[in-house]
Each structure stands twice: as C-alpha cells, then as structure tokens.
Write a protein that holds these residues in place. Structure first.
Motif, PDB file in Angstrom:
ATOM      1  N   ARG A  25     -14.998   1.263   0.235  1.00 37.84           N
ATOM      2  CA  ARG A  25     -13.755   0.571  -0.098  1.00 37.84           C
ATOM      3  C   ARG A  25     -13.859  -0.121  -1.447  1.00 37.84           C
ATOM      4  O   ARG A  25     -12.881  -0.222  -2.182  1.00 37.84           O
ATOM      5  CB  ARG A  25     -13.402  -0.444   0.992  1.00 37.84           C
ATOM      6  CG  ARG A  25     -12.869   0.212   2.254  1.00 37.84           C
ATOM      7  CD  ARG A  25     -12.170  -0.783   3.153  1.00 37.84           C
ATOM      8  NE  ARG A  25     -11.554  -0.110   4.275  1.00 37.84           N
ATOM      9  CZ  ARG A  25     -12.211   0.240   5.386  1.00 37.84           C
ATOM     10  NH1 ARG A  25     -13.499  -0.046   5.508  1.00 37.84           N
ATOM     11  NH2 ARG A  25     -11.586   0.872   6.348  1.00 37.84           N
ATOM     12  N   ARG A  26     -15.023  -0.601  -1.807  1.00 39.87           N
ATOM     13  CA  ARG A  26     -15.195  -1.202  -3.141  1.00 39.87           C
ATOM     14  C   ARG A  26     -14.875  -0.191  -4.228  1.00 39.87           C
ATOM     15  O   ARG A  26     -14.151  -0.490  -5.173  1.00 39.87           O
ATOM     16  CB  ARG A  26     -16.646  -1.659  -3.329  1.00 39.87           C
ATOM     17  CG  ARG A  26     -16.928  -2.986  -2.728  1.00 39.87           C
ATOM     18  CD  ARG A  26     -18.380  -3.376  -2.927  1.00 39.87           C
ATOM     19  NE  ARG A  26     -18.752  -4.259  -1.827  1.00 39.87           N
ATOM     20  CZ  ARG A  26     -19.986  -4.491  -1.431  1.00 39.87           C
ATOM     21  NH1 ARG A  26     -20.996  -3.894  -2.042  1.00 39.87           N
ATOM     22  NH2 ARG A  26     -20.210  -5.300  -0.437  1.00 39.87           N
TER      23      ARG A  26
ATOM     24  N   ARG B 246     -13.058   2.421  -4.017  1.00 37.52           N
ATOM     25  CA  ARG B 246     -11.633   2.743  -4.038  1.00 37.52           C
ATOM     26  C   ARG B 246     -10.835   1.631  -4.692  1.00 37.52           C
ATOM     27  O   ARG B 246      -9.920   1.876  -5.483  1.00 37.52           O
ATOM     28  CB  ARG B 246     -11.126   2.974  -2.613  1.00 37.52           C
ATOM     29  CG  ARG B 246     -11.388   4.385  -2.114  1.00 37.52           C
ATOM     30  CD  ARG B 246     -11.142   4.492  -0.628  1.00 37.52           C
ATOM     31  NE  ARG B 246      -9.868   3.933  -0.209  1.00 37.52           N
ATOM     32  CZ  ARG B 246      -9.606   3.559   1.022  1.00 37.52           C
ATOM     33  NH1 ARG B 246     -10.527   3.664   1.976  1.00 37.52           N
ATOM     34  NH2 ARG B 246      -8.424   3.068   1.332  1.00 37.52           N
ATOM     35  N   LEU B 247     -11.193   0.391  -4.366  1.00 36.39           N
ATOM     36  CA  LEU B 247     -10.469  -0.747  -4.951  1.00 36.39           C
ATOM     37  C   LEU B 247     -10.603  -0.744  -6.471  1.00 36.39           C
ATOM     38  O   LEU B 247      -9.619  -0.890  -7.203  1.00 36.39           O
ATOM     39  CB  LEU B 247     -10.993  -2.068  -4.376  1.00 36.39           C
ATOM     40  CG  LEU B 247     -10.372  -3.330  -4.956  1.00 36.39           C
ATOM     41  CD1 LEU B 247      -8.858  -3.318  -4.797  1.00 36.39           C
ATOM     42  CD2 LEU B 247     -10.947  -4.585  -4.293  1.00 36.39           C
TER      43      LEU B 247
ATOM     44  N   GLU C  28      -2.511   0.682  -3.171  1.00 40.04           N
ATOM     45  CA  GLU C  28      -3.924   0.748  -2.785  1.00 40.04           C
ATOM     46  C   GLU C  28      -4.619  -0.588  -3.086  1.00 40.04           C
ATOM     47  O   GLU C  28      -5.331  -1.130  -2.242  1.00 40.04           O
ATOM     48  CB  GLU C  28      -4.603   1.892  -3.563  1.00 40.04           C
ATOM     49  CG  GLU C  28      -6.091   1.991  -3.357  1.00 40.04           C
ATOM     50  CD  GLU C  28      -6.481   2.995  -2.283  1.00 40.04           C
ATOM     51  OE1 GLU C  28      -5.613   3.314  -1.446  1.00 40.04           O
ATOM     52  OE2 GLU C  28      -7.637   3.456  -2.306  1.00 40.04           O
ATOM     53  N   VAL C  29      -4.383  -1.126  -4.261  1.00 40.76           N
ATOM     54  CA  VAL C  29      -4.993  -2.407  -4.625  1.00 40.76           C
ATOM     55  C   VAL C  29      -4.560  -3.488  -3.643  1.00 40.76           C
ATOM     56  O   VAL C  29      -5.375  -4.261  -3.145  1.00 40.76           O
ATOM     57  CB  VAL C  29      -4.607  -2.830  -6.062  1.00 40.76           C
ATOM     58  CG1 VAL C  29      -4.990  -4.268  -6.323  1.00 40.76           C
ATOM     59  CG2 VAL C  29      -5.266  -1.920  -7.076  1.00 40.76           C
TER      60      VAL C  29
ATOM     61  N   LEU D 135      -6.253  -3.167  -0.203  1.00 39.68           N
ATOM     62  CA  LEU D 135      -7.678  -3.496  -0.204  1.00 39.68           C
ATOM     63  C   LEU D 135      -7.905  -4.973  -0.514  1.00 39.68           C
ATOM     64  O   LEU D 135      -8.847  -5.585  -0.015  1.00 39.68           O
ATOM     65  CB  LEU D 135      -8.422  -2.588  -1.182  1.00 39.68           C
ATOM     66  CG  LEU D 135      -8.498  -1.140  -0.689  1.00 39.68           C
ATOM     67  CD1 LEU D 135      -8.909  -0.201  -1.806  1.00 39.68           C
ATOM     68  CD2 LEU D 135      -9.477  -1.024   0.472  1.00 39.68           C
ATOM     69  N   LEU D 136      -7.015  -5.553  -1.321  1.00 44.32           N
ATOM     70  CA  LEU D 136      -7.143  -6.993  -1.565  1.00 44.32           C
ATOM     71  C   LEU D 136      -6.853  -7.774  -0.294  1.00 44.32           C
ATOM     72  O   LEU D 136      -7.508  -8.768  -0.004  1.00 44.32           O
ATOM     73  CB  LEU D 136      -6.190  -7.444  -2.671  1.00 44.32           C
ATOM     74  CG  LEU D 136      -6.692  -7.260  -4.089  1.00 44.32           C
ATOM     75  CD1 LEU D 136      -5.672  -7.821  -5.069  1.00 44.32           C
ATOM     76  CD2 LEU D 136      -8.018  -7.968  -4.275  1.00 44.32           C
TER      77      LEU D 136
ATOM     78  N   SER E  73      -9.805  -7.809   1.668  1.00 43.47           N
ATOM     79  CA  SER E  73     -10.858  -8.701   1.186  1.00 43.47           C
ATOM     80  C   SER E  73     -10.468 -10.168   1.339  1.00 43.47           C
ATOM     81  O   SER E  73     -11.317 -11.052   1.247  1.00 43.47           O
ATOM     82  CB  SER E  73     -11.218  -8.349  -0.258  1.00 43.47           C
ATOM     83  OG  SER E  73     -10.826  -9.339  -1.139  1.00 43.47           O
TER      84      SER E  73
END
Lengths: 300, 300
Positions: A125-126, A128-129, B135-136, B139-140, B143
């Motif tokens: 996932r890192r 991809r981010l 996508e960002v 994923l953010l 996180s």
DNA sequence: CCATATACCTGACTTTAGTCAGGCTTACCG
DNA sequence: CGGTAAGCCTGACTAAAGTCAGGTATATGG
C-alpha cells in the motif's frame, strides 16, 4: 462541468488539504509562528535573496522585513548584502549556525510527518500511495501552470527566450546563433501586431510562445518553448492552443510555423495538433519543415 | 525509513497542501473571515449541534460561541435548543434562509474550485488525475485510522461490539444471539487480564478487536470487526497485528481464535496472517473453525 | 436535595497576520 | 547629472485568530 469528476476532486480537497495541511502546519510550526517557520525553511541552508523570498512566499515587503528582523534578533538569520556583489540594493538572508540547526530540525520533522503517513500501511500500500501521490502532484502542477500575455521585454520573457535559444542550440546540428536566424523584433510581439505568451508556475517562468499577426497573411507562431521541469504535462500543447485562439479571435484563419528537423517531439506535437506540412514560406536558415493549420472562426 | 518514498510524500505534501490548500481557503472565504465561512459550511443545510461543531472544527468553546454570535447577528444562523428536546443544555445551530443561500454559494464555489483544477487539463489527464486523487484519498484514510486501547465499557467500544453482533448476525446461518455464545466479560478485556483495542478515524469508531490473556494458556483473540466504511484498507490485518503484539509483548507465545464458516474473508485473512487451523479448543456454538498462531518472543 | 459535572456563554486579553504610507539608499536612463 | 524607479526598511495601524477565567443553566449520581 462534469459532476462525478468534480465531486471526486472536492472529496480529495477536503480530506487531503484540510487534514494533511493542518498536520503539516503543526509539524512545521514547533511553537514558533507559522510565518516565521515557513520563512526560515524557505531561506534554507544555502541562503536566499530577500526578493526571491517575497515572491516565493507571497508576502508584503514590509511584513517580510519585519519577519526577517525577528529571526535576526532570535539569532537564526543574518541579512547582508548580496553574495555576488552585483546590485547593492539586493540583500541576502543567510542562516546562522543556530538557524541551520533549526532548519535541520524542520527537515527532520518533515521526514517524520511523511513517515507517519506511510508507517501504518503495508509495503504494497505504501508503494501504491506514493505512486498515486506522484501522479496527483504531476497533474496538479500541470493544472497550476498559467499562460498569460506578457511584454516581450519583461525579464521573465527574456529569460525564456534565452533558455529557448540555449535548448535549441543544443539540439540543432550546428548550434543556434540568433543573429543568423530571421529576426523577431519586440514590437512584432506586442498587441496589436502580435502577442508574447508566458507560462508560469507559481510566478516562475516555465514556458513561452509568440504569434505575429501579419496583416493580410497567415499568423506566424514563434518561440514555443517549455522548460524541461514541466515537460510531458501538455503545456506545449496548451500554449499552441492559446496562440491559435489569440489569432483566431482576431480574425486570422490560418497559422503557420517553421521548425528544425531535430525537434522531433515538437514536430510530432504539431502533427497531433492538426498541422499539415507545407512548402517553405520563408528563408529561415535553421528551418527544415514548415507547417500550417486552418483555424475555425471564433468570436472575440 | 525509506527515503525515496519519504521524499515523494514530502513533495506531495508541499505541492498539494500548500498550493491547493491556500486556494481552497481563498475560495471558501469570500471576504468573510475564514473561520466564519468554515463554520457556516460545517453547520450545513441540515443544522448541527454546537458540541459537534466544536469537535469537527477543533475550536475553543468560547471562540465558537463568539463565531456563532457573529453569524447570528449577520442573520445567517439561529442557535436554539436541540431539535430532539432531550438534553436542554445542548443547542443546535440552524441556517436561516440567508444562511442557506450563502451555503449554496459556498457549495457553488467549491465546485468552481474543483473545476478550476480540472479545466486546464485534457480529458485524458482529467481522468487520470481524478483516479489518482481517489487512490490517494483512500490510502490516506487508511493511514489516518488510529488503533488504541479503550475501556470495553466506553460508548464507542459498545457501539462497535453492537455493530459486530449485527454484522455477524446477518452472516451466520441462523443469526447471532450473544446470550448463546460463550460470554466475554468486560473485566477480561481490561489490563492485565486482556485488552480491548478501538480503531478510530477522526475520533469516529470504525473497528475493534480484543485479546484475553489466559494465564498459562494461549491468548485468545475476540471481536475483530471493521466497519464497512473502511473495509479493504488493511485495517483488520493491522488490528490483528496489534492484538498479537500486545500478547507477545506480555510473554504469550501463542494466540488462537475461533470463527464461523460463513466469514470467508476473515478466514482468508487469518490464513494469510500465518494462522493454521487447529482442533476445537472450546465449545463456542457459533464456531466452525479454530485457528492458532505462534508468536515470536518480543521485549515489552 | 445537594454536590458535581456538563454545555454553552461572556468579557478581557494576547498573539499572529497582514496592510499602507512613507523614507533611505542604490541603480538606471536619457 | 538629475529625475525616476527599484529594493528594502520602519512606523503605525487593523483585523483575525485564539486563549483563559469565570458565569449561568441544566443534568446526574448518591
């Protein structure tokens, strides 16, 4: 307007700029006023001219002066005459040892913030981010480039034309000497005779283009250049479109341009933009190809 | 720390939060102080309780009151007793007609800002930008989920356990009656007997998990649940890892858990996380599979 | 029913951010 | 060489943002 796209951008703005932005400020500030921290950061280990800081941070001249005085009295910065001893009015801000230490701390915290975003994610996932972030950043940069008319005598315009000459000089078979090329006088690129368009990113020049509106003849596009820092983002294509629009809005129905055989991407772009190759219409010594395009009439 | 990844995140933070964030504020403000505009926006057409606004905007109670008074005296908002007439101390802010008009204006400007980002791009680049933004954002969000110990009696913990019971009830062949299941008492999930972990996103509960540290026996994982609003982001896997770590740090070398045959994704996750199927170790009526995993010893 | 906590409010205050007018020194142009 | 502009500075100011110490009314737990 395309509403699902807009909705997606709004969600992004909300989540990312609000949350990450707030975090970013907090990490940056470290108890100090944010404006001071940003200024310290922007000066950087290499120092910076006051005028450059003003532009980069978008601050009022008086306000910036005051911020510099504060940092000076905190022993973090010294402001002295420019390093290169050219213009004596220009002043340069340089970090002291304490300032460099503080800068390093900010740098470290910036790393930590970035890591705090990556840390909770799995390896995959890192990746991809980061890939998605890079894509967003690139495309946002593309969308932040502004194309506007600019006097050809403006220093930023001059810088672009110099960069253009340098770039094509490297590409042409035997360099490029502007004196041997068909001359373009400034007056030809000032309305109503023509226009010089400057592309800027955060007020920094990153590209240019010009069109001469020859009375009773096709308009002529000249000096289309894009800095390699923003190449591949469609800026050249946009510049071409703006120049065509300028000519079309003023009644011209054809534009043409000449180019060198070594500028293969430029040639590909002209073809993709609807230009067709035509017979030579001038005696430009550096040109090997001549292109023309018919413009649809447009209201001004 | 992985420096190229970090560098990419930093570049992203810089470009996006600084530039887009600043634009966002400017569009939002419309001459009005930013804090007022944000508050008006946050109240929204449906109104909002004052306490909720305080949490969402992270404002000081006194400051928020004053902002509400200003909006009230501008005729944009009315603050009255809560709608549901429960707690008479709670007050609700509602937009007036003028306030709704102003909100609609902000909504429109928000659309315009989004469009101003998309407009300079070609169709193809717009699609790419939006896809990368989505996508960002996803994923953010992943996180930003925080996993922390929480007393099992906390209302947020209770809400998660209820949601867990509801979710599994829908999946099991003949529903789920907690009374028939092996009971889990709160005291078993409070240190040192065990722990209850809560996953939150912006202080909202979005998942949970618990582990019982049976003396002289393997630790037992219970109640792993993730809200479907954040499913597919690896939260379940993280939760599992945190529970294992908790047990390992306190000297346990094996964890185990039981599960129902219908929870296929959960079973897949356990296998992927290194769990192996074992003989039944309890008489849980709803369980069809029992799993165990050996933990590497860890210092606390 | 009393003590305590909660939800919101008011008043008084400080800090930060930002603007504007004018002043001094250095550069530049005819 | 004189007038004008550029680059930076200071002083005086305003607005916005945020903090803190109480205050009032309502809830809650014994």
């Amino acid at each position: 307007m395309d509403s699902p796209l807009i909705a997606a951008v709004r969600r992004f703005n909300r989540t990312v700029t609000q949350r990450v932005g707030a975090l970013d400020d907090e990490y940056m500030a470290r108890g100090r006023p944010l404006a001071q921290a940003r200024l310290l950061w922007e000066i950087g280990p290499g120092g910076a001219e006051v005028a450059a800081l003003r532009v980069r941070l978008g601050l009022d001249s008086g306000y910036l002066s005051r911020l510099l005085r504060t940092l000076e009295s905190d022993g973090l910065v010294t402001v002295g005459p420019a390093e290169q001893a050219g213009d004596q009015r220009v002043r340069t801000a340089v970090l002291t040892a304490a300032g460099r230490a503080e800068w390093a701390e900010l740098d470290k915290r910036s790393d930590e913030l970035a890591w705090s975003i990556l840390a909770p994610l799995t390896e995959a996932r890192r990746e991809r981010l980061v890939a998605a972030m890079a894509e967003v950043e690139r495309l946002l940069v593309a969308s932040m480039v502004v194309i506007e008319p600019c006097p050809p005598g403006d220093p930023r315009a001059r810088a672009c034309v110099r960069a253009y000459a340098r770039d094509v000089g490297r590409r042409f078979d035997d360099g490029f000497d502007p004196a041997l090329s068909n001359p373009v006088r400034d007056e030809e690129l000032v309305p109503p005779a023509g226009v010089f368009l400057l592309a800027t990113l955060n007020a920094e020049p990153v590209g240019c283009g010009a069109v001469k509106l020859h009375p009773g003849a096709p308009a002529e596009i000249k000096r289309v250049w894009v800095s390699d820092t923003v190449r591949g983002l469609g800026i050249g294509r946009r510049m071409l479109g703006e120049l065509e629009r300028y000519a079309a809005e003023r009644g011209w129905t054809t534009v043409r341009l000449d180019t060198n055989r070594n500028l293969t991407e430029a040639i590909a772009m002209y073809r993709a933009a609807g230009y067709r190759e035509v017979e030579p219409y001038n005696t430009e010594p550096y040109a090997h190809h001549w292109f023309a395009k018919d413009l649809a009439p447009v209201g001004p």
